[in-house]
Design an enzyme around this catalytic site. Structure first.
Site, PDB file in Angstrom:
ATOM      1  N   SER A 136       0.874  -1.164   0.000  1.00 21.33           N
ATOM      2  CA  SER A 136       0.000   0.000   0.000  1.00 21.33           C
ATOM      3  C   SER A 136       0.916   1.220   0.000  1.00 21.33           C
ATOM      4  CB  SER A 136      -0.860  -0.038   1.270  1.00 21.33           C
ATOM      5  OG  SER A 136      -1.549   1.179   1.437  1.00 21.33           O
ATOM      6  N   LYS A 162      -1.065  -1.038  -4.501  1.00 20.22           N
ATOM      7  CA  LYS A 162      -2.240  -0.223  -4.149  1.00 20.22           C
ATOM      8  C   LYS A 162      -1.778   1.209  -3.952  1.00 20.22           C
ATOM      9  CE  LYS A 162      -4.507   0.053   0.385  1.00 20.22           C
ATOM     10  NZ  LYS A 162      -5.107  -0.803   1.444  1.00 20.22           N
ATOM     11  N   LYS A 164      -2.731   5.043  -2.780  1.00 21.08           N
ATOM     12  CA  LYS A 164      -3.678   5.880  -2.055  1.00 21.08           C
ATOM     13  C   LYS A 164      -4.070   7.047  -2.958  1.00 21.08           C
ATOM     14  CE  LYS A 164      -3.728   3.848   2.054  1.00 21.08           C
ATOM     15  NZ  LYS A 164      -4.968   3.331   2.687  1.00 21.08           N
ATOM     16  N   ASP A 189      -7.001   3.107  -3.120  1.00 17.88           N
ATOM     17  CA  ASP A 189      -7.708   3.186  -1.834  1.00 17.88           C
ATOM     18  C   ASP A 189      -7.941   4.660  -1.513  1.00 17.88           C
ATOM     19  OD1 ASP A 189      -8.740   2.930   0.699  1.00 17.88           O
ATOM     20  OD2 ASP A 189      -7.024   1.861   1.550  1.00 17.88           O
ATOM     21  N   GLU A 214     -10.912   0.708  -3.440  1.00 19.31           N
ATOM     22  CA  GLU A 214     -11.173   0.453  -2.020  1.00 19.31           C
ATOM     23  C   GLU A 214     -11.802   1.670  -1.349  1.00 19.31           C
ATOM     24  OE1 GLU A 214      -7.662  -1.166  -0.206  1.00 19.31           O
ATOM     25  OE2 GLU A 214      -8.389  -0.857   1.834  1.00 19.31           O
ATOM     26  N   ASP A 239     -13.690  -1.564   3.101  1.00 21.15           N
ATOM     27  CA  ASP A 239     -12.728  -1.641   4.213  1.00 21.15           C
ATOM     28  C   ASP A 239     -13.403  -1.049   5.452  1.00 21.15           C
ATOM     29  OD1 ASP A 239     -10.680  -1.188   6.066  1.00 21.15           O
ATOM     30  OD2 ASP A 239      -9.307  -0.219   4.682  1.00 21.15           O
ATOM     31  N   LYS A 263      -9.645  -6.778   8.021  1.00 16.61           N
ATOM     32  CA  LYS A 263      -8.625  -6.435   9.008  1.00 16.61           C
ATOM     33  C   LYS A 263      -9.094  -7.059  10.306  1.00 16.61           C
ATOM     34  CE  LYS A 263      -7.096  -2.161   6.840  1.00 16.61           C
ATOM     35  NZ  LYS A 263      -7.132  -0.690   6.854  1.00 16.61           N
ATOM     36  N   GLY A 291      -3.989  -4.075   6.260  1.00 13.34           N
ATOM     37  CA  GLY A 291      -2.995  -3.794   7.293  1.00 13.34           C
ATOM     38  C   GLY A 291      -3.207  -2.416   7.871  1.00 13.34           C
TER      39      GLY A 291
HETATM   40  O1  OSB Z   1      -7.038   1.886   4.500  1.00 12.32           O
HETATM   41  O2  OSB Z   1      -5.924   0.113   4.351  1.00 12.32           O
HETATM   42  C1  OSB Z   1      -6.058   1.245   4.821  1.00 12.32           C
HETATM   43  C2  OSB Z   1      -3.019   2.139   6.963  1.00 12.32           C
HETATM   44  C3  OSB Z   1      -3.609   2.816   7.997  1.00 12.32           C
HETATM   45  C4  OSB Z   1      -4.979   2.994   7.983  1.00 12.32           C
HETATM   46  C5  OSB Z   1      -5.746   2.508   6.915  1.00 12.32           C
HETATM   47  C6  OSB Z   1      -5.142   1.816   5.879  1.00 12.32           C
HETATM   48  C7  OSB Z   1      -3.751   1.667   5.884  1.00 12.32           C
HETATM   49  C8  OSB Z   1      -3.013   1.019   4.802  1.00 12.32           C
HETATM   50  C9  OSB Z   1      -1.640   0.475   5.148  1.00 12.32           C
HETATM   51  O3  OSB Z   1      -3.383   0.992   3.649  1.00 12.32           O
HETATM   52  C10 OSB Z   1      -1.474  -0.960   4.883  1.00 12.32           C
HETATM   53  C11 OSB Z   1      -0.180  -1.448   5.499  1.00 12.32           C
HETATM   54  O4  OSB Z   1       0.867  -1.317   4.859  1.00 12.32           O
HETATM   55  O5  OSB Z   1      -0.208  -1.929   6.650  1.00 12.32           O
HETATM   56 MG    MG Z   2      -8.211   0.762   3.132  1.00 11.46          MG
END
Ligand code: OSB
Ligand code: MG
Length: 369
Positions: A136, A162, A164, A189, A214, A239, A263, A291
């Site tokens: 991510s 992925k 952001k 995401d 996402e 999510d 999660k 994560g």
């Molecule tokens: O939306 O998946 C998410 C991290 C913090 C809060 C929300 C998210 C995330 C990540 C990080 O996308 C995923 C990772 O590398 O742990």
């Molecule tokens: Mg997410």
């Protein structure tokens, strides 16, 4: 029997090796609350994924630790349970606050698996010895920086990228990445940054062959996601909106998405995560393990959960060394060619680096019945 004799609550702060920008802010360090449950001469570990401020969901570290100390631990300390699912009644009857509850539930699963001397994944019903993982990647300064960071991770063999996104930074990074890498598995995401008024902009993403988009809409919404999904060809992945197996059922029944990000802490622990997995499978919807920038403790839990059969898309549990110069566990958790080996020891299969933790702990309390 699962007897819980004592508990330790520990808080450490770890500097992140990268700047992580999402639609809700920038993160450069991680405050990590850890819970250790003691029983039968063994220890079970978990990590809280609540954050300092309630930006992702409503939970916060301060609120969560209050509940762990004053509400959840008093109901289980000094008590004996048949197995971790038997804790559900003791931890039940409370609204929300799944991440706080999950701290206790997940440590109990680890302790129980260690008592039975089996890997946690096996105990949950998983069979994989390694799990597919992606990365991510936070919002970058421009297209060139995005393509650079994507290239580094593609070269390391990660199975999915992925990105952001946020309003005003969506089509640009996706187009640049797709032009440079026509064949990679690519997703985005938005962390709830859009509304239905942005449908046109989100529909413009359809041409880039994304595996899913996402959580584009509100963190507590399912209905608008269903409206949006009917207007897009790209599957939506839920999510933030999913904190129970019932949410997953309602979301999939409504057509609010076709994929679920599981999660474990967001849904209150492993038992509920497995129910989200099962109900998604019944709908024919693939799941993957998300994560929260976890330390080695949470990361090991995620890897074990990902061994269940309907985790058919790569998860976010990339190598621990991407995040931390020094981790709170002794064992490395490193993916090779996008495959993360499942630790083979009992429980989550990792041990706390007590010396490192003692040197940085901002809080360390012991609790007994
Ligand atoms: O939306 O998946 C998410 C991290 C913090 C809060 C929300 C998210 C995330 C990540 C990080 O996308 C995923 C990772 O590398 O742990
Ligand atoms: Mg997410």
């Amino acid at each position: 029997m699962l007897r819980i004799e004592a508990a330790e609550i520990i808080v450490v702060r770890l500097p992140l090796k990268f700047r992580f920008e999402t639609s809700f802010g920038v993160q450069t360090e991680k405050v990590v609350p850890l819970l250790v449950l003691h029983g039968g001469g063994l220890q079970g570990f978990s990590e809280g994924t609540m954050e300092f401020a309630p930006m992702y969901r409503e939970e916060s570290i301060a609120g969560g630790l209050h509940l762990v100390r004053e509400v959840f631990l008093p109901r289980i300390l000094g008590k004996t349970f048949a197995n971790p699912e038997d804790l559900e009644a003791a931890l039940g009857g409370f609204r929300g606050n799944k991440m706080a509850r999950a701290m206790v539930e997940m440590a109990a699963w680890d302790l129980w698996a260690r008592m039975l001397e089996v890997p946690l994944g096996t105990l949950l019903g998983g069979r994989k010895t390694e799990v597919e993982v992606g990365v991510s990647l936070g919002i970058q300064a421009d297209e060139a920086a995005t393509v650079d960071v994507v290239r580094r991770h593609v070269e390391q063999g990660y199975r999915r990228i992925k990105l952001k996104i946020k309003p005003g930074w969506d089509i640009q990074p996706v187009r640049a990445t797709r032009e440079a890498f026509p064949d990679i598995r690519l997703t985005v995401d938005a962390n709830s940054a859009y509304t239905l008024a942005d449908t046109g902009r989100l529909r413009a993403l359809d041409e880039f062959g994304l595996t899913y988009i996402e959580q584009p809409l509100a963190w507590d919404d399912l209905v608008d996601h269903a409206t949006l999904q009917a207007r897009l060809t790209t599957p939506l992945c839920l999510d933030e909106s999913i904190t129970t197996a019932q949410d997953a059922r309602k979301g999939l029944a409504l057509g609010a998405g076709g994929v679920i990000n599981v999660k474990v802490a967001r849904v209150g622990g492993h038992a509920e995560a497995r129910r989200v997995h099962d109900i998604s499978q019944a709908f024919g919807a693939p799941v993957w393990c998300g994560g929260m920038l976890e330390s080695g403790v949470g990361r090991a839990h995620n890897i074990h959960l990902s061994t269940l059969p309907n985790f058919t898309l790569p998860g976010d549990t990339s190598s621990a060394s991407r995040y931390w110069a020094t981790d709170v566990i002794n064992e490395p958790l490193e993916a090779v060619d996008g495959l993360m080996p499942v630790p083979t020891g009992p429980g989550i299969g990792v041990t706390l680096n007590r010396e490192f933790i003692a040197s940085i702990a901002e809080l360390h309390e012991e609790r007994t019945a």
